[in-house]
Design a protein around this motif. Structure first.
Motif, PDB file in Angstrom:
ATOM      1  N   LEU A   6      69.707  35.117  17.970  1.00  0.00           N
ATOM      2  CA  LEU A   6      68.361  34.806  18.438  1.00  0.00           C
ATOM      3  C   LEU A   6      67.486  34.560  17.205  1.00  0.00           C
ATOM      4  N   ILE A   7      66.862  33.386  17.149  1.00  0.00           N
ATOM      5  CA  ILE A   7      66.036  33.042  15.978  1.00  0.00           C
ATOM      6  C   ILE A   7      64.575  32.941  16.396  1.00  0.00           C
ATOM      7  N   THR A   8      63.705  33.663  15.689  1.00  0.00           N
ATOM      8  CA  THR A   8      62.262  33.467  15.875  1.00  0.00           C
ATOM      9  C   THR A   8      61.798  32.490  14.793  1.00  0.00           C
ATOM     10  N   GLY A   9      60.826  31.645  15.123  1.00  0.00           N
ATOM     11  CA  GLY A   9      60.400  30.633  14.149  1.00  0.00           C
ATOM     12  C   GLY A   9      61.487  29.591  13.955  1.00  0.00           C
ATOM     13  N   GLY A  10      62.287  29.384  14.996  1.00  0.00           N
ATOM     14  CA  GLY A  10      63.483  28.544  14.871  1.00  0.00           C
ATOM     15  C   GLY A  10      63.226  27.056  14.830  1.00  0.00           C
ATOM     16  N   GLU A  20      71.596  24.544  13.368  1.00  0.00           N
ATOM     17  CA  GLU A  20      72.680  23.544  13.317  1.00  0.00           C
ATOM     18  C   GLU A  20      73.923  24.125  12.655  1.00  0.00           C
ATOM     19  N   MET A  21      73.729  24.785  11.520  1.00  0.00           N
ATOM     20  CA  MET A  21      74.866  25.312  10.760  1.00  0.00           C
ATOM     21  C   MET A  21      75.543  26.464  11.501  1.00  0.00           C
ATOM     22  N   GLY A  26      80.465  28.133  15.038  1.00  0.00           N
ATOM     23  CA  GLY A  26      80.956  28.811  16.233  1.00  0.00           C
ATOM     24  C   GLY A  26      80.046  29.896  16.803  1.00  0.00           C
ATOM     25  N   PHE A  27      78.818  29.974  16.306  1.00  0.00           N
ATOM     26  CA  PHE A  27      77.856  30.913  16.891  1.00  0.00           C
ATOM     27  C   PHE A  27      77.184  30.266  18.099  1.00  0.00           C
ATOM     28  N   GLU A  28      76.644  31.088  18.977  1.00  0.00           N
ATOM     29  CA  GLU A  28      75.719  30.599  19.995  1.00  0.00           C
ATOM     30  C   GLU A  28      74.310  30.898  19.494  1.00  0.00           C
ATOM     31  N   VAL A  29      73.387  29.993  19.788  1.00  0.00           N
ATOM     32  CA  VAL A  29      72.030  30.136  19.256  1.00  0.00           C
ATOM     33  C   VAL A  29      71.003  30.030  20.377  1.00  0.00           C
TER      34      VAL A  29
END
Length: 306
Positions: A6-10, A20-21, A26-29
């Protein structure tokens, strides 16, 4: 084992490339955003740090959280109102995440919370390390912001969640941030060092920064504070010279005087006039290898076509 980030400020410069990377690896974002409709690529959850609201499904989604949220320090003059927004946008988000992580309905394994090398203040040509105390916040807004930002992440670490705080240098990318603004006058043949030109710039290639974040996610031995900078800081004069060389442009002008920058930018001129010569030794000692350790290699990756 699930790998949900989970990214804040994504939707900012770092978050966009990092997402993207991560997907490529193979991560879920998913993104935590004030306007979830903005990025259709990823699942997004709504939050509003100013109002203290967050989608209750957001934190339970995550195995890892990367906190990049915060109002940009380089957009617009630092009015009192703008400074408040820069500070509260960072602290409010962390307070909200702490509140959610204090409950038991989550499985977050690691928390990465951005900070900035501005925490060191204007350090001249002293090589600063993670052990160097923060700059004096009374005189230095950027040092104060970064210091408060780090302090606001401490309660999350106190919950027993592995917490990593990368102090990010000047991020180089042709897509945004400082580099296009520095390259523009050079391309026009009007490039010049800023101020004395002797102030140090500690920079990092965007892709190296994202690879460093990914190393911090996966490897449990990363915890605490790290300088997220390439191993070869340069002076502003050197930066301008290498940039001109890579762009095949002459440098004709004398330096842009500090008082002119202060007139134009006000207190925000600290961003370009403060000197930070930051050591990457701790990250290197941890086994991380930079793809772009020198400024020449970093700039050529953006401006030299095969």
């Amino acid at each position: 084992m699930s790998r949900k980030v989970l990214i804040t400020g994504g939707t900012g410069l770092i978050g966009t490339r990092l997402a993207e990377m991560l997907i490529d690896s193979g991560f879920e974002v998913a993104l935590l955003s004030r306007e979830p409709g903005k990025s259709s690529h990823y699942r997004s959850f709504r939050w509003d740090p100013a109002a203290g609201t967050i989608d209750e499904a957001a934190v339970p989604y995550a195995d890892y959280i990367i906190n990049l949220a915060g109002s940009s320090v380089s957009d617009g003059k630092w009015t009192d109102e703008r400074k408040r927004e820069i500070m509260t946008s960072r602290l409010g988000g962390l307070a909200l995440l702490h509140r959610e992580l204090s409950t038991h309905g989550h499985h977050v394994r690691a928390f990465i919370s951005a900070s900035a090398i501005g925490v060191y203040g204007d350090a001249g040509d002293t090589l600063v390390t993670e052990e160097t105390p923060p700059g004096l916040p009374t005189h230095d807004f950027l040092a104060d912001v970064a210091h408060q930002w780090e302090l606001a992440a401490e309660p999350i670490a106190a919950l027993g969640i592995r917490t990593v705080i990368p102090r990010i240098g000047i991020v180089l990318s042709s897509e945004g941030g400082a580099l296009p603004q520095m390259a523009r006058p050079v391309k026009l043949g009007a490039g010049a060092a800023l101020g004395s030109g002797k102030q140090y710039m500690s920079w990092v290639h965007l892709d190296d920064l994202c690879r460093l974040f990914m190393a911090m996610l996966e490897d449990e031995s990363w915890r605490g504070t790290y300088n997220a900078v390439a191993p070869n800081p340069v002076t502003n004069q050197e930066f301008t010279e290498v940039l001109a060389q890579v762009l095949h442009r002459p440098l004709l002008l004398p330096k842009v005087p500090a008082f002119g920058l202060k007139l134009a930018l006000g207190e925000m001129s600290d961003i370009v006039l403060a000197s930070q010569r930051v050591s990457a030794q701790k990250v290197l000692a941890h086994g991380f290898r930079f793809e772009y350790p020198t400024l020449q290699e970093a700039l050529e990756s953006f401006y030299v076509t095969e």
